[in-house]
Design a protein around this motif. Structure first.
Motif, PDB file in Angstrom:
ATOM      1  N   ASN A 123       0.839  -1.196   0.000  1.00 16.74           N
ATOM      2  CA  ASN A 123       0.000   0.000   0.000  1.00 16.74           C
ATOM      3  C   ASN A 123       0.869   1.238   0.000  1.00 16.74           C
ATOM      4  N   THR A 124       0.311   2.327  -0.474  1.00 15.97           N
ATOM      5  CA  THR A 124       1.010   3.602  -0.488  1.00 15.97           C
ATOM      6  C   THR A 124       0.052   4.709  -0.080  1.00 15.97           C
ATOM      7  N   LYS A 125       0.581   5.748   0.532  1.00  9.99           N
ATOM      8  CA  LYS A 125      -0.251   6.856   1.019  1.00  9.99           C
ATOM      9  C   LYS A 125      -0.565   7.815  -0.127  1.00  9.99           C
ATOM     10  N   VAL A 126      -1.862   8.089  -0.297  1.00  9.85           N
ATOM     11  CA  VAL A 126      -2.336   9.022  -1.318  1.00  9.85           C
ATOM     12  C   VAL A 126      -3.177  10.084  -0.623  1.00  9.85           C
ATOM     13  N   GLU A 127      -2.968  11.337  -0.990  1.00 11.00           N
ATOM     14  CA  GLU A 127      -3.779  12.425  -0.443  1.00 11.00           C
ATOM     15  C   GLU A 127      -4.820  12.826  -1.484  1.00 11.00           C
ATOM     16  N   ILE A 128      -6.056  13.022  -1.028  1.00 10.68           N
ATOM     17  CA  ILE A 128      -7.138  13.457  -1.906  1.00 10.68           C
ATOM     18  C   ILE A 128      -7.656  14.790  -1.380  1.00 10.68           C
ATOM     19  N   ARG A 129      -7.719  15.778  -2.266  1.00  6.65           N
ATOM     20  CA  ARG A 129      -8.197  17.119  -1.921  1.00  6.65           C
ATOM     21  C   ARG A 129      -9.396  17.460  -2.789  1.00  6.65           C
ATOM     22  N   VAL A 130     -10.461  17.923  -2.162  1.00 10.64           N
ATOM     23  CA  VAL A 130     -11.687  18.240  -2.891  1.00 10.64           C
ATOM     24  C   VAL A 130     -12.061  19.704  -2.661  1.00 10.64           C
ATOM     25  N   ALA A 131     -12.062  20.472  -3.742  1.00  6.14           N
ATOM     26  CA  ALA A 131     -12.547  21.855  -3.694  1.00  6.14           C
ATOM     27  C   ALA A 131     -14.053  21.793  -3.939  1.00  6.14           C
ATOM     28  N   VAL A 132     -14.830  22.374  -3.036  1.00  7.07           N
ATOM     29  CA  VAL A 132     -16.290  22.307  -3.143  1.00  7.07           C
ATOM     30  C   VAL A 132     -16.849  23.695  -3.402  1.00  7.07           C
ATOM     31  N   LYS A 133     -17.466  23.863  -4.569  1.00  2.00           N
ATOM     32  CA  LYS A 133     -18.093  25.132  -4.945  1.00  2.00           C
ATOM     33  C   LYS A 133     -19.575  25.146  -4.568  1.00  2.00           C
ATOM     34  N   ALA A 134     -20.126  23.967  -4.262  1.00  2.00           N
ATOM     35  CA  ALA A 134     -21.539  23.833  -3.882  1.00  2.00           C
ATOM     36  C   ALA A 134     -21.679  23.985  -2.371  1.00  2.00           C
ATOM     37  N   ASP A 135     -22.902  24.101  -1.918  1.00  2.26           N
ATOM     38  CA  ASP A 135     -23.178  24.220  -0.496  1.00  2.26           C
ATOM     39  C   ASP A 135     -23.098  22.842   0.159  1.00  2.26           C
ATOM     40  N   ALA A 136     -22.103  22.638   0.995  1.00  2.00           N
ATOM     41  CA  ALA A 136     -21.948  21.359   1.698  1.00  2.00           C
ATOM     42  C   ALA A 136     -21.180  21.593   2.983  1.00  2.00           C
ATOM     43  N   LYS A 137     -21.736  21.116   4.067  1.00  2.00           N
ATOM     44  CA  LYS A 137     -21.097  21.263   5.367  1.00  2.00           C
ATOM     45  C   LYS A 137     -20.168  20.085   5.651  1.00  2.00           C
ATOM     46  N   ASP A 138     -20.609  18.890   5.256  1.00  2.00           N
ATOM     47  CA  ASP A 138     -19.806  17.675   5.410  1.00  2.00           C
ATOM     48  C   ASP A 138     -19.589  17.062   4.042  1.00  2.00           C
ATOM     49  N   VAL A 139     -18.375  16.592   3.796  1.00  2.00           N
ATOM     50  CA  VAL A 139     -18.030  16.007   2.507  1.00  2.00           C
ATOM     51  C   VAL A 139     -17.403  14.643   2.752  1.00  2.00           C
ATOM     52  N   TYR A 140     -17.806  13.675   1.924  1.00  2.00           N
ATOM     53  CA  TYR A 140     -17.358  12.293   2.060  1.00  2.00           C
ATOM     54  C   TYR A 140     -16.873  11.769   0.717  1.00  2.00           C
ATOM     55  N   LEU A 141     -16.043  10.722   0.778  1.00  4.41           N
ATOM     56  CA  LEU A 141     -15.634   9.977  -0.412  1.00  4.41           C
ATOM     57  C   LEU A 141     -16.132   8.560  -0.266  1.00  4.41           C
ATOM     58  N   VAL A 142     -16.554   7.979  -1.369  1.00  2.00           N
ATOM     59  CA  VAL A 142     -16.868   6.554  -1.412  1.00  2.00           C
ATOM     60  C   VAL A 142     -16.251   6.032  -2.708  1.00  2.00           C
ATOM     61  N   GLY A 143     -15.607   4.868  -2.608  1.00  2.00           N
ATOM     62  CA  GLY A 143     -14.906   4.403  -3.795  1.00  2.00           C
ATOM     63  C   GLY A 143     -14.721   2.909  -3.881  1.00  2.00           C
ATOM     64  N   SER A 144     -13.826   2.531  -4.766  1.00  2.00           N
ATOM     65  CA  SER A 144     -13.662   1.140  -5.184  1.00  2.00           C
ATOM     66  C   SER A 144     -12.826   0.283  -4.237  1.00  2.00           C
ATOM     67  N   THR A 145     -12.200   0.866  -3.237  1.00  2.00           N
ATOM     68  CA  THR A 145     -11.394   0.080  -2.303  1.00  2.00           C
ATOM     69  C   THR A 145     -12.077   0.023  -0.940  1.00  2.00           C
ATOM     70  N   THR A 146     -11.703  -0.951  -0.140  1.00  2.00           N
ATOM     71  CA  THR A 146     -12.308  -1.069   1.194  1.00  2.00           C
ATOM     72  C   THR A 146     -11.999   0.159   2.046  1.00  2.00           C
ATOM     73  N   SER A 147     -10.829   0.764   1.871  1.00  2.00           N
ATOM     74  CA  SER A 147     -10.483   1.951   2.662  1.00  2.00           C
ATOM     75  C   SER A 147     -11.288   3.181   2.239  1.00  2.00           C
ATOM     76  N   LEU A 148     -12.001   3.093   1.101  1.00  2.00           N
ATOM     77  CA  LEU A 148     -12.890   4.166   0.656  1.00  2.00           C
ATOM     78  C   LEU A 148     -14.349   3.711   0.679  1.00  2.00           C
ATOM     79  N   GLY A 149     -14.637   2.645   1.430  1.00  2.00           N
ATOM     80  CA  GLY A 149     -16.019   2.228   1.632  1.00  2.00           C
ATOM     81  C   GLY A 149     -16.559   1.184   0.676  1.00  2.00           C
ATOM     82  N   ALA A 150     -15.768   0.765  -0.310  1.00  2.00           N
ATOM     83  CA  ALA A 150     -16.171  -0.283  -1.266  1.00  2.00           C
ATOM     84  C   ALA A 150     -17.554  -0.006  -1.873  1.00  2.00           C
ATOM     85  N   TRP A 151     -17.788   1.225  -2.273  1.00  2.00           N
ATOM     86  CA  TRP A 151     -19.030   1.697  -2.913  1.00  2.00           C
ATOM     87  C   TRP A 151     -20.256   1.637  -2.000  1.00  2.00           C
TER      88      TRP A 151
END
Length: 104
Positions: free
Chosen positions: A3-31
């Motif tokens: 495994n390797t450490k990856v940083e993810i940065r999200v610029a949000v132009k919409a109205d959102a108080k909490d922001v989450y990621l969901v993705g294809s790996t177990t560490s990102l919630g496995a969809w």
């Protein structure tokens, strides 16, 4: 595979108080939106961020959510569906994306 450490940065132009990621790996919630990873807001950079250990050399896909539900998935500027964000995990990688709209 290592495994390797990856940083993810999200610029949000919409109205959102909490922001989450969901993705294809177990560490990102496995969809599974209920297992989505909450991002922390960085005052210095003005973006929501997280760092995750991901399988080096593998393609990782993800979506941005404004809550732990698919009802709050990111959308295009006029509400259209977006393709998954995709990258190949590599040491020191910083992935930057921008969200302009969320599903209502």
């Amino acid at each position: 595979m290592a495994n390797t450490k990856v940083e993810i940065r999200v610029a949000v132009k919409a109205d959102a108080k909490d922001v989450y990621l969901v993705g294809s790996t177990t560490s990102l919630g496995a969809w599974d939106a209920k297992k989505a990873v909450k991002l922390e807001y960085c005052e210095k950079c003005g973006k929501f961020t997280t760092s995750k250990m991901l399988p080096a050399g593998e393609t990782v896909e993800f979506k941005v959510l404004a809550g732990k539900t698919w009802d709050a998935v990111e959308k295009g500027d006029t509400g259209y569906e977006l393709e998954n964000h995709s990258f190949i995990a590599a040491k020191g990688l910083v992935v930057e994306v921008e969200v302009v709209n969320f599903a209502k």
